[in-house]
Design a protein around this motif. Sequence first.
Motif, PDB file in Angstrom:
ATOM      1  N   THR A  11       0.830  -1.202   0.000  1.00  0.00           N
ATOM      2  CA  THR A  11       0.000   0.000   0.000  1.00  0.00           C
ATOM      3  C   THR A  11       0.867   1.257   0.000  1.00  0.00           C
ATOM      4  OG1 THR A  11      -1.705  -1.178   1.244  1.00  0.00           O
ATOM      5  CG2 THR A  11      -1.844   1.217   1.180  1.00  0.00           C
ATOM      6  N   ASP A  12       0.603   2.153  -0.925  1.00  0.00           N
ATOM      7  CA  ASP A  12       1.350   3.408  -1.017  1.00  0.00           C
ATOM      8  C   ASP A  12       0.820   4.367   0.041  1.00  0.00           C
ATOM      9  OD1 ASP A  12       2.212   6.088  -1.886  1.00  0.00           O
ATOM     10  OD2 ASP A  12       2.870   5.046  -3.696  1.00  0.00           O
ATOM     11  N   PRO A  13       1.711   4.997   0.831  1.00  0.00           N
ATOM     12  CA  PRO A  13       1.241   5.934   1.859  1.00  0.00           C
ATOM     13  C   PRO A  13       0.470   7.120   1.285  1.00  0.00           C
ATOM     14  CG  PRO A  13       3.631   6.070   1.565  1.00  0.00           C
ATOM     15  CD  PRO A  13       3.175   4.853   0.836  1.00  0.00           C
ATOM     16  N   ASP A  14       0.676   7.416   0.005  1.00  0.00           N
ATOM     17  CA  ASP A  14      -0.054   8.505  -0.639  1.00  0.00           C
ATOM     18  C   ASP A  14      -1.395   8.047  -1.203  1.00  0.00           C
ATOM     19  OD1 ASP A  14       1.994  10.345  -0.145  1.00  0.00           O
ATOM     20  OD2 ASP A  14       3.078   9.725  -1.949  1.00  0.00           O
ATOM     21  N   GLY A  15      -1.751   6.782  -0.955  1.00  0.00           N
ATOM     22  CA  GLY A  15      -3.003   6.255  -1.486  1.00  0.00           C
ATOM     23  C   GLY A  15      -2.810   5.681  -2.874  1.00  0.00           C
ATOM     24  N   PRO A  16      -3.863   5.089  -3.450  1.00  0.00           N
ATOM     25  CA  PRO A  16      -3.740   4.481  -4.776  1.00  0.00           C
ATOM     26  C   PRO A  16      -3.483   5.522  -5.854  1.00  0.00           C
ATOM     27  CG  PRO A  16      -6.045   4.537  -4.083  1.00  0.00           C
ATOM     28  CD  PRO A  16      -5.227   4.944  -2.890  1.00  0.00           C
ATOM     29  N   ALA A  17      -2.708   5.103  -6.867  1.00  0.00           N
ATOM     30  CA  ALA A  17      -2.440   5.980  -8.009  1.00  0.00           C
ATOM     31  C   ALA A  17      -3.643   5.911  -8.932  1.00  0.00           C
ATOM     32  CB  ALA A  17      -1.173   5.536  -8.728  1.00  0.00           C
ATOM     33  N   ARG A  18      -4.558   6.848  -8.781  1.00  0.00           N
ATOM     34  CA  ARG A  18      -5.807   6.787  -9.533  1.00  0.00           C
ATOM     35  C   ARG A  18      -5.592   7.256 -10.972  1.00  0.00           C
ATOM     36  NH1 ARG A  18     -10.932   8.424  -6.161  1.00  0.00           N
ATOM     37  NH2 ARG A  18     -11.656   6.547  -7.219  1.00  0.00           N
ATOM     38  N   GLY A  19      -6.207   6.547 -11.892  1.00  0.00           N
ATOM     39  CA  GLY A  19      -6.058   6.887 -13.302  1.00  0.00           C
ATOM     40  C   GLY A  19      -6.169   5.677 -14.204  1.00  0.00           C
ATOM     41  N   VAL A  20      -6.146   4.472 -13.612  1.00  0.00           N
ATOM     42  CA  VAL A  20      -6.271   3.236 -14.382  1.00  0.00           C
ATOM     43  C   VAL A  20      -7.323   2.351 -13.729  1.00  0.00           C
ATOM     44  CG1 VAL A  20      -5.116   1.186 -15.275  1.00  0.00           C
ATOM     45  CG2 VAL A  20      -3.823   3.313 -15.021  1.00  0.00           C
ATOM     46  N   TYR A  21      -8.345   1.978 -14.480  1.00  0.00           N
ATOM     47  CA  TYR A  21      -9.297   0.965 -14.022  1.00  0.00           C
ATOM     48  C   TYR A  21      -8.813  -0.399 -14.510  1.00  0.00           C
ATOM     49  CZ  TYR A  21     -12.651   4.707 -12.984  1.00  0.00           C
ATOM     50  OH  TYR A  21     -13.272   5.820 -12.474  1.00  0.00           O
ATOM     51  N   ALA A  22      -8.950  -1.414 -13.657  1.00  0.00           N
ATOM     52  CA  ALA A  22      -8.422  -2.726 -14.003  1.00  0.00           C
ATOM     53  C   ALA A  22      -9.296  -3.814 -13.414  1.00  0.00           C
ATOM     54  CB  ALA A  22      -6.983  -2.872 -13.490  1.00  0.00           C
ATOM     55  N   GLY A  23      -9.349  -4.935 -14.109  1.00  0.00           N
ATOM     56  CA  GLY A  23     -10.107  -6.078 -13.608  1.00  0.00           C
ATOM     57  C   GLY A  23      -9.787  -7.334 -14.386  1.00  0.00           C
ATOM     58  N   VAL A  24     -10.224  -8.454 -13.843  1.00  0.00           N
ATOM     59  CA  VAL A  24     -10.050  -9.760 -14.473  1.00  0.00           C
ATOM     60  C   VAL A  24     -11.397 -10.465 -14.478  1.00  0.00           C
ATOM     61  CG1 VAL A  24      -8.957 -12.037 -14.295  1.00  0.00           C
ATOM     62  CG2 VAL A  24      -7.630  -9.973 -13.769  1.00  0.00           C
ATOM     63  N   GLY A  25     -11.743 -11.070 -15.603  1.00  0.00           N
ATOM     64  CA  GLY A  25     -12.996 -11.817 -15.684  1.00  0.00           C
ATOM     65  C   GLY A  25     -12.753 -13.196 -16.265  1.00  0.00           C
ATOM     66  N   ARG A  26     -13.669 -14.101 -15.936  1.00  0.00           N
ATOM     67  CA  ARG A  26     -13.622 -15.453 -16.497  1.00  0.00           C
ATOM     68  C   ARG A  26     -14.718 -15.584 -17.541  1.00  0.00           C
ATOM     69  NH1 ARG A  26     -12.292 -20.892 -13.076  1.00  0.00           N
ATOM     70  NH2 ARG A  26     -11.645 -22.134 -14.875  1.00  0.00           N
ATOM     71  N   LEU A  27     -14.384 -16.213 -18.654  1.00  0.00           N
ATOM     72  CA  LEU A  27     -15.336 -16.352 -19.738  1.00  0.00           C
ATOM     73  C   LEU A  27     -16.556 -17.120 -19.265  1.00  0.00           C
ATOM     74  CD1 LEU A  27     -15.928 -15.918 -22.740  1.00  0.00           C
ATOM     75  CD2 LEU A  27     -14.752 -18.079 -23.185  1.00  0.00           C
ATOM     76  N   ARG A  28     -17.709 -16.515 -19.442  1.00  0.00           N
ATOM     77  CA  ARG A  28     -18.964 -17.121 -19.030  1.00  0.00           C
ATOM     78  C   ARG A  28     -19.316 -18.268 -19.980  1.00  0.00           C
ATOM     79  NH1 ARG A  28     -22.776 -12.538 -18.647  1.00  0.00           N
ATOM     80  NH2 ARG A  28     -21.386 -11.991 -16.927  1.00  0.00           N
ATOM     81  N   VAL A  29     -19.635 -19.397 -19.435  1.00  0.00           N
ATOM     82  CA  VAL A  29     -19.960 -20.579 -20.246  1.00  0.00           C
ATOM     83  C   VAL A  29     -21.466 -20.693 -20.374  1.00  0.00           C
ATOM     84  CG1 VAL A  29     -19.745 -23.069 -20.467  1.00  0.00           C
ATOM     85  CG2 VAL A  29     -17.862 -21.737 -19.479  1.00  0.00           C
ATOM     86  N   GLY A  30     -21.952 -20.837 -21.600  1.00  0.00           N
ATOM     87  CA  GLY A  30     -23.385 -21.018 -21.794  1.00  0.00           C
ATOM     88  C   GLY A  30     -24.162 -19.731 -21.802  1.00  0.00           C
TER      89      GLY A  30
END
Length: 270
Positions: free
Chosen positions: A251-270
């Motif tokens: 954790t950065d003491p200055d808080g998160p470096a805001r400016g990038v959204y990020a995520g991971v998903g799994r391919l939905r089956v069916g």
Amino acid sequence: MTNDNDWVPDGADVLRPSAARVYDFLLGGGHNFAADRAAAAHIERVLPHARRVARSNRAFLRRAVRHVVGEGVTRFLDLGSGIPTVGNVHEIAQRADPTSRVVYVDHEPIAVEHSRLLLEGDERTAVVEADLTDPDAVLASPSVRDLLDTGDPVGLLMVAVFHFVPDRLDPAGLVQRYLSALPPGSFVAISHLTADHDPEGMAQVAATMAASPNPMFFRPYDRVMTLFEGLDVVEPGVVDADLWRPEPGATDPDGPARGVYAGVGRLRVG
């Protein structure tokens, strides 16, 4: 910057900044030129935390790859892979599982040439010169076909690429085209720059890159979320890159470096 220019293909345009080389510079890499460093310096003047934003995106990539390997997936397709720099995908994946295979895809000549030099002799990696906005060409590449045709799940990486794709090319539609080619159980990691937190600063970043070969198109959170349609997004969802499964003590003491959204998903089956 390195003095060894063997990685620079003939005819490469080194007089205009390249997004891949600007990113390389912001991460502390050595494969950039004066035009790239000048553009990066201007970006840092209008966006003082630009290096933190770049590092947060790269750190997300590392954590996402480790997560996907931890789910038993050892085959990766990295679209818009850029110049090999701090923490390459094949190094991360193969450290977690030595059987991991990676196919890198990029259309930037310097990124492709240097990747080929770096990966020469590595039978578990391949480099394809193609534009991710032409999915038919990417998916028709022999290296990509070999990766996908086994039917084993794949980790598809689309990290920091769609903010270079204009609306007219339908970023969400491009994601769907790639999803249609993935085997069941595949994962997709996506990150995207946004102007949500600093509209003025990011507008100046976009202006800096407007005359380059890589103009930028920042999108708000709801537009980024359209890229995840058809995926079951894993916890903690689509968040600031620094907040996606941060490593203990990171954790950065200055808080998160805001400016990038990020995520991971799994391919939905069916």
